[in-house]
Each structure stands twice: as C-alpha cells, then as structure tokens.
Motif scaffolding. Structure first.
Motif, PDB file in Angstrom:
ATOM      1  N   ILE A   1      42.851  30.954  46.235  1.00 37.26           N
ATOM      2  CA  ILE A   1      41.503  31.397  45.868  1.00 37.26           C
ATOM      3  C   ILE A   1      41.022  32.567  46.719  1.00 37.26           C
ATOM      4  O   ILE A   1      40.624  33.610  46.174  1.00 37.26           O
ATOM      5  N   PRO A   2      41.013  32.482  48.060  1.00 30.91           N
ATOM      6  CA  PRO A   2      40.545  33.635  48.837  1.00 30.91           C
ATOM      7  C   PRO A   2      41.430  34.868  48.677  1.00 30.91           C
ATOM      8  O   PRO A   2      40.940  36.001  48.695  1.00 30.91           O
ATOM      9  N   LEU A   3      42.744  34.651  48.509  1.00 29.49           N
ATOM     10  CA  LEU A   3      43.656  35.770  48.322  1.00 29.49           C
ATOM     11  C   LEU A   3      43.350  36.511  47.024  1.00 29.49           C
ATOM     12  O   LEU A   3      43.242  37.748  46.997  1.00 29.49           O
ATOM     13  N   MET A   4      43.159  35.775  45.936  1.00 29.12           N
ATOM     14  CA  MET A   4      42.898  36.408  44.646  1.00 29.12           C
ATOM     15  C   MET A   4      41.493  37.009  44.597  1.00 29.12           C
ATOM     16  O   MET A   4      41.277  38.034  43.946  1.00 29.12           O
ATOM     17  N   GLN A   5      40.538  36.405  45.282  1.00 27.34           N
ATOM     18  CA  GLN A   5      39.199  36.992  45.351  1.00 27.34           C
ATOM     19  C   GLN A   5      39.217  38.308  46.106  1.00 27.34           C
ATOM     20  O   GLN A   5      38.533  39.269  45.732  1.00 27.34           O
ATOM     21  N   GLU A   6      40.014  38.377  47.170  1.00 30.62           N
ATOM     22  CA  GLU A   6      40.109  39.612  47.947  1.00 30.62           C
ATOM     23  C   GLU A   6      40.788  40.716  47.147  1.00 30.62           C
ATOM     24  O   GLU A   6      40.412  41.886  47.247  1.00 30.62           O
ATOM     25  N   GLN A   7      41.764  40.353  46.341  1.00 33.24           N
ATOM     26  CA  GLN A   7      42.472  41.356  45.545  1.00 33.24           C
ATOM     27  C   GLN A   7      41.630  41.881  44.388  1.00 33.24           C
ATOM     28  O   GLN A   7      41.857  43.002  43.921  1.00 33.24           O
ATOM     29  N   GLY A   8      40.672  41.092  43.928  1.00 36.29           N
ATOM     30  CA  GLY A   8      39.811  41.545  42.844  1.00 36.29           C
ATOM     31  C   GLY A   8      40.522  41.530  41.500  1.00 36.29           C
ATOM     32  O   GLY A   8      41.599  40.940  41.334  1.00 36.29           O
ATOM     33  N   THR A   9      39.924  42.203  40.529  1.00 37.86           N
ATOM     34  CA  THR A   9      40.451  42.208  39.163  1.00 37.86           C
ATOM     35  C   THR A   9      40.919  43.586  38.710  1.00 37.86           C
ATOM     36  O   THR A   9      41.232  43.773  37.533  1.00 37.86           O
ATOM     37  N   GLY A  10      40.964  44.534  39.639  1.00 43.45           N
ATOM     38  CA  GLY A  10      41.310  45.906  39.262  1.00 43.45           C
ATOM     39  C   GLY A  10      42.684  46.037  38.649  1.00 43.45           C
ATOM     40  O   GLY A  10      42.854  46.721  37.622  1.00 43.45           O
ATOM     41  N   ASP A  11      43.689  45.402  39.241  1.00 43.18           N
ATOM     42  CA  ASP A  11      45.052  45.519  38.722  1.00 43.18           C
ATOM     43  C   ASP A  11      45.168  44.911  37.325  1.00 43.18           C
ATOM     44  O   ASP A  11      45.813  45.477  36.433  1.00 43.18           O
ATOM     45  N   GLU A  12      44.549  43.745  37.131  1.00 40.01           N
ATOM     46  CA  GLU A  12      44.606  43.103  35.821  1.00 40.01           C
ATOM     47  C   GLU A  12      43.890  43.951  34.764  1.00 40.01           C
ATOM     48  O   GLU A  12      44.374  44.074  33.630  1.00 40.01           O
ATOM     49  N   GLU A  13      42.745  44.513  35.108  1.00 38.80           N
ATOM     50  CA  GLU A  13      42.009  45.338  34.159  1.00 38.80           C
ATOM     51  C   GLU A  13      42.808  46.576  33.773  1.00 38.80           C
ATOM     52  O   GLU A  13      42.811  46.992  32.609  1.00 38.80           O
ATOM     53  N   ALA A  14      43.509  47.149  34.765  1.00 39.03           N
ATOM     54  CA  ALA A  14      44.331  48.319  34.464  1.00 39.03           C
ATOM     55  C   ALA A  14      45.472  47.955  33.525  1.00 39.03           C
ATOM     56  O   ALA A  14      45.785  48.696  32.577  1.00 39.03           O
ATOM     57  N   ALA A  15      46.107  46.792  33.769  1.00 45.11           N
ATOM     58  CA  ALA A  15      47.207  46.362  32.902  1.00 45.11           C
ATOM     59  C   ALA A  15      46.725  46.094  31.485  1.00 45.11           C
ATOM     60  O   ALA A  15      47.377  46.480  30.505  1.00 45.11           O
ATOM     61  N   LEU A  16      45.584  45.450  31.351  1.00 44.65           N
ATOM     62  CA  LEU A  16      45.046  45.164  30.023  1.00 44.65           C
ATOM     63  C   LEU A  16      44.652  46.445  29.290  1.00 44.65           C
ATOM     64  O   LEU A  16      44.844  46.557  28.074  1.00 44.65           O
ATOM     65  N   SER A  17      44.121  47.412  30.028  1.00 42.24           N
ATOM     66  CA  SER A  17      43.738  48.674  29.399  1.00 42.24           C
ATOM     67  C   SER A  17      44.947  49.457  28.900  1.00 42.24           C
ATOM     68  O   SER A  17      44.835  50.280  27.987  1.00 42.24           O
ATOM     69  N   LEU A  18      46.108  49.186  29.486  1.00 40.56           N
ATOM     70  CA  LEU A  18      47.339  49.854  29.058  1.00 40.56           C
ATOM     71  C   LEU A  18      48.047  49.098  27.935  1.00 40.56           C
ATOM     72  O   LEU A  18      49.146  49.481  27.530  1.00 40.56           O
ATOM     73  N   GLY A  19      47.441  48.026  27.470  1.00 37.77           N
ATOM     74  CA  GLY A  19      47.993  47.317  26.322  1.00 37.77           C
ATOM     75  C   GLY A  19      48.759  46.057  26.634  1.00 37.77           C
ATOM     76  O   GLY A  19      49.329  45.445  25.729  1.00 37.77           O
ATOM     77  N   ALA A  20      48.779  45.625  27.899  1.00 42.08           N
ATOM     78  CA  ALA A  20      49.496  44.404  28.245  1.00 42.08           C
ATOM     79  C   ALA A  20      48.726  43.191  27.730  1.00 42.08           C
ATOM     80  O   ALA A  20      47.494  43.184  27.712  1.00 42.08           O
ATOM     81  N   SER A  21      49.457  42.167  27.331  1.00 43.68           N
ATOM     82  CA  SER A  21      48.823  40.931  26.906  1.00 43.68           C
ATOM     83  C   SER A  21      48.424  40.116  28.137  1.00 43.68           C
ATOM     84  O   SER A  21      48.760  40.464  29.278  1.00 43.68           O
ATOM     85  N   GLY A  22      47.730  38.998  27.880  1.00 37.36           N
ATOM     86  CA  GLY A  22      47.310  38.157  28.994  1.00 37.36           C
ATOM     87  C   GLY A  22      48.475  37.607  29.783  1.00 37.36           C
ATOM     88  O   GLY A  22      48.480  37.635  31.018  1.00 37.36           O
TER      89      GLY A  22
END
Length: 289
Positions: A169-190
């Motif tokens: 939980i603290p590790l993923m909170q620190e990393q944020g959602t930027g990488d996932e948002e970038a992947a989704l914007s490039l067309g990656a599925s969940g």
C-alpha cells in the motif's frame, strides 16, 4: 539569537554526537540483540544437537514430526498465495482508486495486528462449531472445518493477510498512478497495464511481503492451536508439535523440530537480506527514492 539557536540544534543533532556516544549506542543495540535474539537462537540449535546429528535426524523422522512438517508446509503453500492475491488486489484498490469505505477497508486489513490470534481462532469456532448456525448444516454434508486442514488454513490466512497488503500500500501510493495512466492512454488494456507496468514496479515489495507472510504462516501458534484440536499426527503443525513434545519432557525432539522451524525463519531472513544487497539500486528506484 538565531545563530545561537542554530548552533544549539547543530550540537544536539544525532549526526554530530561524540564518538563515545555513538559507540555506546552501537554497543547497547548489539547487547540487546545478543541477549534477546542471538543467544536464544543459539540455545535452540545447541539443545537440538546436544545428543548428536543422529538423534536430531531421528527426531525429525518420527511419523508425528513428519506429519507436522508436511502440514505446516501445506498450510503455508495455501495461505501465502491466497494472501498474495488479496494483498495485491487490496493495495491496488486502495492506492490507485478513491471510493467510499476506503478508510474502513484499511482498518479491516489492520485488524489482525490488533486482535489476539487466540481470539481470531475463537471466531472460527463460533462460526463453524457444532453449536453455531453453520455447524449443523456442515455436519449434515460431512464438511469438516474445525479440527481439520480447512480450519487451520482459515486461521492462518486471517493472521497473515495484512503482510502483503501492508507492504504494498505505501509503495503503490508513493508511486502514484502516472505510469498506469500513461499505459492506458497508449491503448493498453487493464490487464496489460497491470502485468507490464504495475507488477514490475512493485515486484520487490511484493517479494518482501510474501517472505514475511510465509514466515508468519509457518510459525503461527495461537489461532491454529484453537482450531486444530491438537490431533497428534493429523492436525498438529510444527509449533503445536513442539509444544506437545516439550510438555512431555521430550526436550531433545522438541528442540530438534524447533531448530528446523528456526532454520526456515533464518532462511527467510537470509533471502530477504540477499535480495536487498543484490538489488539495492532497483529497490531504491522502485520506491521512488
């Protein structure tokens, strides 16, 4: 006055402590670890091999000991993967999304840390015991939960499920959602985003959580003691078998099994330390430092 205050803060900083103070702190820490950690572990191995390696091997080859070892490994093999799946799912939901009841979910995850393991075992007795609502129904279908492997697994899962989630939980909170948002914007599925972005970013924290969860699963005593029934050679895990041998004054066999359990715990610690030393740079990067 400001310069005087700054000088006082500088002198009182732990970094600027005198060499004697640092030495005393180090010696005090080593003394504490030696008395409360190293000496007890050494005493366990010393007593285990007091009568020689042959007696140690013979104690572990006893049918009841072998049954306890197999059951301990089986319970860990079931509980750890379940907690891995739950921990990743819970951490992903808590760290990446906002939803009602989020604080309550975090509180539930922390519940096993604040509840005695014995109480958690009693909860399952109340749920699945003969006098419970589910008891007659389970008995009618010949489903055994208490005093059987399913009850031991449930109790172990309960006391160990915070370890993976609380590491992630603290590790993923620190990393944020930027990488996932970038992947989704490039067309990656969940699922593609999870397997190729989220999972690589948390792999070391996930491994830590799994190691800690496994160590606790193999060493759990209180909750398992309540739901196991202490059936020798059937529902006794290694900690329970050690207690029975000790109460029977069979100290050599008790310490032999205890040394094996301690050895598994030390192996977990060695693996964790080796990973830290080998992948220190990647661990730091994954935590965003």
């Amino acid at each position: 006055m400001a310069m005087a205050d700054l000088a006082f803060l500088t002198r009182s900083s732990p970094i600027s402590e005198s060499p004697l103070a640092k030495l005393l702190l180090v010696l005090l820490s080593l003394l504490f670890l030696t008395v409360f950690l190293a000496l007890p572990v050494l005493a366990v191995f010393s007593e285990a091999f007091r009568n020689g390696p042959g007696a140690w091997v013979s104690a572990l080859q006893d049918p009841d000991a072998l049954s306890a070892i197999r059951l301990t490994l089986l319970v860990a093999a079931i509980a750890v993967p379940l907690n891995l799946v739950f921990g990743v799912a819970a951490a992903w939901a808590i760290a990446k999304f906002e939803f009602k009841g989020k604080a309550f979910l975090i509180t539930l995850i922390d519940l096993p840390f604040s509840v005695s393991p014995v109480i958690s075992g009693l909860v399952y007795v109340l749920l699945f015991g003969s006098g419970s609502v589910l008891g007659p129904w389970l008995k009618g279908y010949s489903i055994e939960i208490l005093f059987a492997v399913p009850g031991i697994v449930l109790a172990t899962v309960f006391v160990t499920f915070p370890f993976v989630a609380r590491e992630l939980i603290p590790l993923m909170q620190e990393q944020g959602t930027g990488d996932e948002e970038a992947a989704l914007s490039l067309g990656a599925s969940g699922w593609q985003t999870f397997w190729r972005v989220t999972l690589p970013n948390i792999r070391w924290g996930l491994l830590y959580g799994v190691l800690l969860c496994n160590a606790r699963a193999m060493g759990e005593f209180g909750a398992v003691s309540v739901v196991s029934g202490h059936i020798r050679g059937v529902t006794n895990t290694m900690p329970l078998h050690i207690e029975i041998l000790y109460n029977e004054y069979n100290f050599a066999a008790a310490f032999a099994v205890a040394s094996l359990l301690a050895g598994l715990a030390l192996l977990t610690l060695i693996l964790k330390t080796a990973i830290e030393l080998r992948y220190a740079g990647q661990l730091s990067a994954s935590r965003g430092h």
